[in-house]
Design an enzyme around this catalytic site. Structure first.
Site, PDB file in Angstrom:
ATOM      1  N   LEU A  61       0.795  -1.227   0.000  1.00  0.00           N
ATOM      2  CA  LEU A  61       0.000   0.000   0.000  1.00  0.00           C
ATOM      3  C   LEU A  61       0.828   1.278   0.000  1.00  0.00           C
ATOM      4  CD1 LEU A  61      -2.820  -1.081   2.472  1.00  0.00           C
ATOM      5  CD2 LEU A  61      -2.679  -1.446  -0.001  1.00  0.00           C
ATOM      6  N   CYS A  62       2.119   1.174  -0.250  1.00  0.00           N
ATOM      7  CA  CYS A  62       2.997   2.342  -0.321  1.00  0.00           C
ATOM      8  C   CYS A  62       2.944   2.882  -1.757  1.00  0.00           C
ATOM      9  CB  CYS A  62       4.410   1.917   0.053  1.00  0.00           C
ATOM     10  SG  CYS A  62       5.495   3.245   0.492  1.00  0.00           S
ATOM     11  N   HIS A  63       2.734   4.178  -1.897  1.00  0.00           N
ATOM     12  CA  HIS A  63       2.643   4.791  -3.222  1.00  0.00           C
ATOM     13  C   HIS A  63       3.985   4.766  -3.943  1.00  0.00           C
ATOM     14  CE1 HIS A  63      -1.376   6.606  -2.917  1.00  0.00           C
ATOM     15  NE2 HIS A  63      -1.105   6.736  -1.627  1.00  0.00           N
ATOM     16  N   MET A  99       8.983   6.338   4.302  1.00  0.00           N
ATOM     17  CA  MET A  99       9.160   4.900   4.081  1.00  0.00           C
ATOM     18  C   MET A  99      10.327   4.627   3.138  1.00  0.00           C
ATOM     19  SD  MET A  99       7.197   3.549   6.150  1.00  0.00           S
ATOM     20  CE  MET A  99       7.753   1.917   5.694  1.00  0.00           C
ATOM     21  N   GLU A 100      10.540   5.505   2.184  1.00  0.00           N
ATOM     22  CA  GLU A 100      11.665   5.338   1.266  1.00  0.00           C
ATOM     23  C   GLU A 100      12.992   5.476   2.012  1.00  0.00           C
ATOM     24  OE1 GLU A 100       8.156   5.742  -1.138  1.00  0.00           O
ATOM     25  OE2 GLU A 100       8.839   6.863   0.605  1.00  0.00           O
ATOM     26  N   ASP A 114      25.237  -8.932   4.295  1.00  0.00           N
ATOM     27  CA  ASP A 114      25.401  -9.962   3.273  1.00  0.00           C
ATOM     28  C   ASP A 114      26.842 -10.060   2.790  1.00  0.00           C
ATOM     29  OD1 ASP A 114      24.446 -11.932   1.277  1.00  0.00           O
ATOM     30  OD2 ASP A 114      25.022 -10.349  -0.137  1.00  0.00           O
TER      31      ASP A 114
END
Length: 147
Positions: A61-63, A99-100, A114
């Site tokens: 649901l993130c644009h 959020m980004e 990693d």
């Protein structure tokens, strides 16, 4: 998804950070550039930028946003030993880029893990948080103790 079509476009900026703790030997390996997988911080910088760009594919649901700038800056703490990553994301749009920025930090730190896990599986990723955000209806947020 939340409707944002009626919101005005404004400049949106978000800054987030996180750290990855490790052994002193692992930190020396990163700083010397002699990790088997190559330039750890260079790869983590690219991964962070890619993480910001692909956030809408990872977070439901993130644009999807057209980003205008993403920076990833590393600071080394030899005493801890740890690497701190600060990501700044900018756009001109109808919704924020928090959020980004948070996703970029997470992906960048996971890339360090990693690339170094063969020598240090005990690394710890933590303290991922939003430091600052500006733009939009909710205004400016600055985490206490940060500038």
């Amino acid at each position: 998804m939340v409707g944002v079509g009626e919101k005005p476009e404004t400049k949106r900026v978000a800054r987030a950070e996180g750290t990855i703790g490790m052994t002193a030997t692992t930190l020396k390996l990163i700083l010397s550039g002699s990790a088997k997988k190559g330039d750890v911080l260079g790869a983590a910088r690219i991964a962070a930028i890619q993480g910001a760009k692909r956030t809408s594919e990872l977070i439901p649901l993130c644009h999807p946003l057209s980003l205008t700038r993403v920076t990833a800056e590393f600071a080394v703490d030899q005493r801890r030993p740890a690497v701190r990553l600060v990501v700044t994301v900018e756009t001109i749009g109808r919704t924020g880029v928090e959020m980004e920025a948070l996703t970029a930090v997470s992906v960048g730190l996971l890339t360090i893990y990693d690339m170094c896990k063969a020598v240090d599986r005990a690394m710890v990723i933590g303290d991922i948080k939003l430091l600052e955000k500006s733009g939009g209806r909710s205004g400016h947020f600055l985490r206490a103790g940060h500038r």
